[in-house]
Write a protein that holds these residues in place. Structure first.
Motif, mmCIF file in Angstrom:
data_model
loop_
_atom_site.group_PDB
_atom_site.id
_atom_site.type_symbol
_atom_site.label_atom_id
_atom_site.label_comp_id
_atom_site.label_asym_id
_atom_site.label_seq_id
_atom_site.Cartn_x
_atom_site.Cartn_y
_atom_site.Cartn_z
ATOM 1 N N ILE A 108 5.281 126.531 -32.088
ATOM 2 C CA ILE A 108 4.626 125.457 -31.350
ATOM 3 C C ILE A 108 4.878 125.676 -29.860
ATOM 4 O O ILE A 108 6.022 125.867 -29.438
ATOM 5 C CB ILE A 108 5.160 124.070 -31.765
ATOM 6 N N VAL A 109 3.816 125.663 -29.066
ATOM 7 C CA VAL A 109 3.927 125.782 -27.613
ATOM 8 C C VAL A 109 3.670 124.407 -27.000
ATOM 9 O O VAL A 109 2.550 123.897 -27.019
ATOM 10 C CB VAL A 109 2.943 126.819 -27.054
ATOM 11 N N ASP A 110 4.725 123.816 -26.494
ATOM 12 C CA ASP A 110 4.786 122.482 -25.897
ATOM 13 C C ASP A 110 4.757 121.375 -26.952
ATOM 14 O O ASP A 110 4.292 121.579 -28.079
ATOM 15 C CB ASP A 110 3.728 122.280 -24.816
ATOM 16 N N ALA A 111 5.304 120.228 -26.559
ATOM 17 C CA ALA A 111 5.545 119.127 -27.500
ATOM 18 C C ALA A 111 5.155 117.825 -26.823
ATOM 19 O O ALA A 111 6.005 117.062 -26.357
ATOM 20 C CB ALA A 111 7.015 119.112 -27.912
ATOM 21 N N ALA A 112 3.848 117.586 -26.752
ATOM 22 C CA ALA A 112 3.317 116.515 -25.907
ATOM 23 C C ALA A 112 2.815 115.334 -26.718
ATOM 24 O O ALA A 112 1.878 115.472 -27.509
ATOM 25 C CB ALA A 112 2.176 117.065 -25.048
ATOM 26 N N HIS A 113 3.421 114.181 -26.530
ATOM 27 C CA HIS A 113 2.897 112.851 -26.827
ATOM 28 C C HIS A 113 2.770 112.458 -28.296
ATOM 29 O O HIS A 113 3.072 111.319 -28.639
ATOM 30 C CB HIS A 113 1.520 112.655 -26.169
ATOM 31 N N ASP A 114 2.286 113.345 -29.165
ATOM 32 C CA ASP A 114 1.839 112.915 -30.492
ATOM 33 C C ASP A 114 2.321 113.895 -31.560
ATOM 34 O O ASP A 114 1.648 114.886 -31.860
ATOM 35 C CB ASP A 114 0.310 112.810 -30.498
ATOM 36 N N ALA A 115 3.476 113.609 -32.145
ATOM 37 C CA ALA A 115 4.037 114.507 -33.152
ATOM 38 C C ALA A 115 3.134 114.627 -34.372
ATOM 39 O O ALA A 115 3.009 115.707 -34.963
ATOM 40 C CB ALA A 115 5.428 114.032 -33.559
ATOM 41 N N GLU A 116 2.493 113.529 -34.781
ATOM 42 C CA GLU A 116 1.651 113.566 -35.973
ATOM 43 C C GLU A 116 0.484 114.534 -35.801
ATOM 44 O O GLU A 116 0.147 115.299 -36.714
ATOM 45 C CB GLU A 116 1.124 112.168 -36.298
ATOM 46 N N ALA A 117 -0.154 114.502 -34.645
ATOM 47 C CA ALA A 117 -1.276 115.409 -34.400
ATOM 48 C C ALA A 117 -0.816 116.858 -34.406
ATOM 49 O O ALA A 117 -1.509 117.748 -34.929
ATOM 50 C CB ALA A 117 -1.942 115.070 -33.073
ATOM 51 N N ILE A 118 0.346 117.123 -33.832
ATOM 52 C CA ILE A 118 0.861 118.491 -33.792
ATOM 53 C C ILE A 118 1.216 118.956 -35.197
ATOM 54 O O ILE A 118 0.905 120.086 -35.596
ATOM 55 C CB ILE A 118 2.066 118.567 -32.840
ATOM 56 N N LEU A 119 1.836 118.088 -35.981
ATOM 57 C CA LEU A 119 2.190 118.453 -37.352
ATOM 58 C C LEU A 119 0.953 118.647 -38.216
ATOM 59 O O LEU A 119 0.977 119.433 -39.174
ATOM 60 C CB LEU A 119 3.111 117.392 -37.949
ATOM 61 N N GLY A 156 6.185 107.818 -10.036
ATOM 62 C CA GLY A 156 4.769 107.669 -10.358
ATOM 63 C C GLY A 156 4.524 107.832 -11.844
ATOM 64 O O GLY A 156 5.351 108.399 -12.576
ATOM 65 N N CYS A 157 3.378 107.348 -12.301
ATOM 66 C CA CYS A 157 2.989 107.443 -13.705
ATOM 67 C C CYS A 157 1.487 107.676 -13.763
ATOM 68 O O CYS A 157 0.718 106.889 -13.199
ATOM 69 C CB CYS A 157 3.391 106.176 -14.461
ATOM 70 N N TRP A 158 1.074 108.737 -14.448
ATOM 71 C CA TRP A 158 -0.329 109.114 -14.510
ATOM 72 C C TRP A 158 -0.749 109.340 -15.956
ATOM 73 O O TRP A 158 -0.001 109.933 -16.743
ATOM 74 C CB TRP A 158 -0.573 110.408 -13.723
ATOM 75 N N GLU A 159 -1.954 108.906 -16.307
ATOM 76 C CA GLU A 159 -2.520 109.194 -17.622
ATOM 77 C C GLU A 159 -2.945 110.660 -17.667
ATOM 78 O O GLU A 159 -3.616 111.141 -16.732
ATOM 79 C CB GLU A 159 -3.731 108.299 -17.896
ATOM 80 N N VAL A 160 -2.581 111.353 -18.731
ATOM 81 C CA VAL A 160 -2.894 112.776 -18.832
ATOM 82 C C VAL A 160 -3.295 113.134 -20.262
ATOM 83 O O VAL A 160 -2.865 112.489 -21.223
ATOM 84 C CB VAL A 160 -1.707 113.667 -18.413
ATOM 85 N N ASP A 161 -4.108 114.176 -20.381
ATOM 86 C CA ASP A 161 -4.383 114.836 -21.654
ATOM 87 C C ASP A 161 -3.703 116.199 -21.617
ATOM 88 O O ASP A 161 -3.851 116.940 -20.629
ATOM 89 C CB ASP A 161 -5.885 115.024 -21.870
ATOM 90 N N ASN A 162 -2.974 116.512 -22.652
ATOM 91 C CA ASN A 162 -2.238 117.770 -22.720
ATOM 92 C C ASN A 162 -2.770 118.677 -23.813
ATOM 93 O O ASN A 162 -3.215 118.204 -24.864
ATOM 94 C CB ASN A 162 -0.755 117.511 -23.022
ATOM 95 N N ASN A 163 -2.692 119.981 -23.559
ATOM 96 C CA ASN A 163 -2.973 120.976 -24.581
ATOM 97 C C ASN A 163 -1.671 121.385 -25.258
ATOM 98 O O ASN A 163 -0.698 121.722 -24.587
ATOM 99 C CB ASN A 163 -3.620 122.218 -23.972
ATOM 100 N N VAL A 164 -1.672 121.357 -26.577
ATOM 101 C CA VAL A 164 -0.572 121.881 -27.382
ATOM 102 C C VAL A 164 -1.146 123.003 -28.234
ATOM 103 O O VAL A 164 -2.255 122.882 -28.774
ATOM 104 C CB VAL A 164 0.040 120.785 -28.283
ATOM 105 N N TRP A 165 -0.388 124.094 -28.348
ATOM 106 C CA TRP A 165 -0.883 125.286 -29.041
ATOM 107 C C TRP A 165 0.046 125.617 -30.200
ATOM 108 O O TRP A 165 1.272 125.555 -30.064
ATOM 109 C CB TRP A 165 -0.957 126.464 -28.067
ATOM 110 N N VAL A 166 -0.560 125.986 -31.327
ATOM 111 C CA VAL A 166 0.208 126.400 -32.505
ATOM 112 C C VAL A 166 -0.239 127.817 -32.862
ATOM 113 O O VAL A 166 -1.409 128.043 -33.190
ATOM 114 C CB VAL A 166 -0.006 125.439 -33.688
ATOM 115 N N LEU A 167 0.681 128.745 -32.775
ATOM 116 C CA LEU A 167 0.415 130.165 -32.994
ATOM 117 C C LEU A 167 1.055 130.595 -34.298
ATOM 118 O O LEU A 167 2.269 130.446 -34.467
ATOM 119 C CB LEU A 167 0.994 130.976 -31.828
#
Length: 224
Positions: free
Chosen positions: A54-65, A35-46
């Motif tokens: 960095i807590v979790d590494a979801a979808h978009d490296a540029e946004a996390i950086l 299966g494949c589902w569209e999702v929004d993920n929370n990534v946290w930077v402490l």
């Protein structure tokens, strides 16, 4: 999306060393069991002004950086191995030099979609220091066998990945998941934290331990 500091949440306060939590929401797909589902993920930077985790590494490296904002990344901590939580882990590692940490029981799920292997394992009770606060690893399996939560007692928060959401436990109706196990993890590891502990989840809105605890019996009756 741009990082958002959680200044609106009075229960999350900077420590004396200026540690804060930055929040990034990223969008992509979750894939499992065909299966494949569209999702929004929370990534946290402490972290503080000098270094972060960095807590979790979801979808978009540029946004996390963007949330990292040039700080030294000490580690990339994965709550579990599902693709939507790890799919830019290797890119973040390459761009920051930070090691990727995953519980060893999570590697079977990681290997479904990712090349290579994480750099290091997470163990129950393991601690990571950033600024003047300590993050403690809690093994909370059920949604996946290697599921972990990360408790930062000084900030009164716990990062729960997909173990506990606002409204109940994470899904357990797919491969490598177990409903009884996730209930046990929530009952004995998460709901034993102080009631005011803010639960920062892998998807959706935050909640608190005190808000969720009264509903445990409802979740058990509902089942998976």
């Amino acid at each position: 999306m741009a990082a958002e500091e959680l200044t609106a949440m009075p229960t999350i306060k900077p420590s004396h060393g200026g540690v804060r939590i930055d929040h990034v929401t990223t969008s992509g797909t979750f894939e499992l069991d065909g299966g494949c589902w569209e999702v929004d993920n929370n990534v946290w930077v402490l972290g503080d002004e000098r270094e972060c985790l960095i807590v979790d590494a979801a979808h978009d490296a540029e946004a996390i950086l963007s949330a990292v904002a040039g700080r030294k990344v000490r580690a990339i901590l994965l709550t579990h191995g599902h693709n939507d939580h790890v799919n830019v882990a290797n890119e973040l590692k390459e761009r920051t030099g930070a090691p990727v940490h995953l519980h060893p029981l999570g590697r079977v799920v990681w290997a479904l979609t990712q090349d290579g292997a994480p750099d290091s394992t997470l163990t129950d009770g393991q601690e990571f220091r950033v600024g003047d606060v300590t993050l403690r690893v809690m093994h909370t399996p059920g949604h996946s066998p290697g599921g972990c939560s990360f408790h930062v007692s000084a900030l009164h928060v716990v990062f729960t990945g997909d173990t506990l959401f606002n409204g109940g436990p994470g899904a357990t109706g797919r491969s490598f998941s177990n409903f009884d196990q996730i209930i046990e993890s929530i009952r004995t590891r998460l709901l034993t934290l102080p009631a005011g502990t803010v639960v920062l989840t892998g998807h959706g809105d935050h909640t608190t331990v005190g808000d969720e605890a009264p509903h445990l019996d409802e979740w058990i009756a509902r089942g998976h």
